[in-house]
Scaffold this active site. Sequence first.
Site, PDB file in Angstrom:
ATOM      1  N   GLU A  32      39.269  39.370  44.581  1.00 28.57           N
ATOM      2  CA  GLU A  32      39.947  38.153  45.027  1.00 28.57           C
ATOM      3  C   GLU A  32      40.718  38.373  46.333  1.00 28.57           C
ATOM      4  O   GLU A  32      41.368  39.404  46.523  1.00 28.57           O
ATOM      5  CB  GLU A  32      40.911  37.672  43.941  1.00 28.57           C
ATOM      6  N   ASP A  33      40.596  37.389  47.207  1.00 25.96           N
ATOM      7  CA  ASP A  33      41.516  37.241  48.329  1.00 25.96           C
ATOM      8  C   ASP A  33      41.448  38.359  49.363  1.00 25.96           C
ATOM      9  O   ASP A  33      42.477  38.739  49.923  1.00 25.96           O
ATOM     10  CB  ASP A  33      42.959  37.142  47.823  1.00 25.96           C
ATOM     11  N   CYS A  72      40.555  29.733  46.582  1.00 24.19           N
ATOM     12  CA  CYS A  72      39.806  30.037  45.359  1.00 24.19           C
ATOM     13  C   CYS A  72      38.989  28.871  44.808  1.00 24.19           C
ATOM     14  O   CYS A  72      37.769  28.959  44.694  1.00 24.19           O
ATOM     15  CB  CYS A  72      40.768  30.522  44.277  1.00 24.19           C
ATOM     16  N   ASP A 240      35.932  36.540  46.959  1.00 27.52           N
ATOM     17  CA  ASP A 240      35.771  35.099  46.736  1.00 27.52           C
ATOM     18  C   ASP A 240      36.188  34.259  47.940  1.00 27.52           C
ATOM     19  O   ASP A 240      35.912  33.070  47.992  1.00 27.52           O
ATOM     20  CB  ASP A 240      36.482  34.642  45.461  1.00 27.52           C
ATOM     21  N   HIS A 241      36.838  34.873  48.906  1.00 29.15           N
ATOM     22  CA  HIS A 241      37.142  34.295  50.219  1.00 29.15           C
ATOM     23  C   HIS A 241      37.970  35.321  50.959  1.00 29.15           C
ATOM     24  O   HIS A 241      38.169  36.436  50.470  1.00 29.15           O
ATOM     25  CB  HIS A 241      37.889  32.949  50.112  1.00 29.15           C
TER      26      HIS A 241
END
Length: 612
Positions: A32-33, A72, A240-241
Amino acid sequence: MPRLLLSLLLLVACSTSSFAAEKPNFLWIMSEDNSSHFLKWFDPTGASTPNIEALAKEGLTYDNAFSNAPVCSVARTTLITSCYSPRIGTFHHRKSFIVPMPEGLKMFPAYLREAGYYTTNNSKEDYNAQKSKDVWDESSRKASWRNRQPGQPFFHVQTYTTTHESSLHFPAADIDNKPTENDAEAVFVAPYHPQSKEFKYTYARYHDRIQQMDQQVGKLVDQLREDGLLDSTFVFYFADHGGVLPRSKGYAYDTGLHVPLVIRVPEKFREQLPQTTGSRIEPFVSFVDFGPTVLNLAGAKVPDQIDGHAFLGLGEQQLVESDESFGYADRFDEKYDMVRTLRKGKYRYIRNYQPFNFDGMMNNYRYKMVAYQNWKEWFDAQKLDGPQSQFFQARPAEMLFDVSEDPYEINDLAGDPMHQEVLEELRGRLDEIVVGMPDLGFYPESYLAENAAANPVAFGQQHKADIAALQQIANLQLGSFADAQSDIAKALASSDPWQRYWGVIACSGHGAEALPLKGTLVKLAESDPENLVRVRAIEYLALYAGQDPAEAMGKALENAKTATEANLILNSVVLLRDGSPGYSFSIRRQQVEHLKQNRGELERRLEYLDPK
């Protein structure tokens, strides 16, 4: 042997035989992130990730992989639907209303299940579209490929939260009391950030988290190996980004959208791929493409209603290659904006449709990070200049960056005569995309909730000409005011409230140059029948005509029909209070106590403006 038992055994044998027809398995590992900038495999300033690098050496590295959204829920919805969120109405984070999937379309794992796959997710979903029961065999913290039938192919998604933004919500005292494994004095700090001890420590601490995540990746791959499945499983690692230091997550720059992507190719299928194991891939891939790629590799039908295309396939398939990626950033928690971006080749074009909404506007969850607080404190103390101060200032309506030379996008080329041809080409291509979809972002969220939630795609098609007209009005911000004035005046006089709405925003894009239309804007601020048109006119007059907006904004807030509408109004309040020139407001919870539903983001704004 009883005939029924014999039939059942034959059925199981046939089923197992069909599973054993060497369909590949798929494992998606999502961190994540984190943007590609934080992994040394993609950027020399990043952290070492030996387990991810090991996957790459036995597979493919995609140097130009992009999330279509920098946050997200929107990014994950794009992944699971293979559709652009502004087209299907899923582009605000977090959702104030949930929408159905486009008619006749399922989330792509459902098609894998139809093809015999066991589909599992561990465990984050965060979708802005309605999920049907046929998407996952199991979606929980216990979900695993190990619960499938013997020989059954699987698709498993594993999300690791180790690198999530919340991992940097530490107390300031940690900077002096909790040393990092990575050297805070040696770590690279982006040129748009203050070179402060707060930022150096935060970067170093995040590099620590990246390396912890890499260890988790290695352990999960070891499980595949222990189960004898590594040689038959495509292993995707990606984020996810982008993120998560300030000006990345939530923002449509490369640091918010450019993700690491490595795909380990299983030995059983390497000879069927045209790509050479261990190579780096230059063509662009985006999240809309991931679903159709898995379906294609699995031999399942790729639905027609999606926006993406497969970028990997077995055999001698002729797959489409691209050199562009479309991105979008809208409401991020309680903070509103509307940004569209096109990365094409080495250039990134960014269209700020509401350029007065400066990037650094208050967003409660973001500002839990010490680095965010430090950056704002330095700006308020006038310790910053150049690229380090831009985060807290109004932006141009359009920006252009050569990412190959300027990876942190601080040298805007939009005004450079040498780049006008590129600017016009990318502007035209972006216009073509948003009109062709069409892009629902040209309507306020509260209007979409009331009028489009039942079927956003159908609503968009029914209003395609209207959206094209709104886009043309929005583009009156570009070029000179003298050339645009008559068309803006027509928009302000339109019978369509949203043409008036974007006419006012076009005035704000031109700033003080639009003051010849002040008389019209005053009338709109005082008596327009649409509350949000009045708000935009009040906003303009406060920003560029020196008119105190406090009383008028208070009345507009009391006239709001929904919490979503009220939150957009409070976005303007925060802009006018925290930005230049800085007005005083007295916002009270009683002004919105009549709004009873979907108050989540409204409460975030009230927490800031009227703390209990």
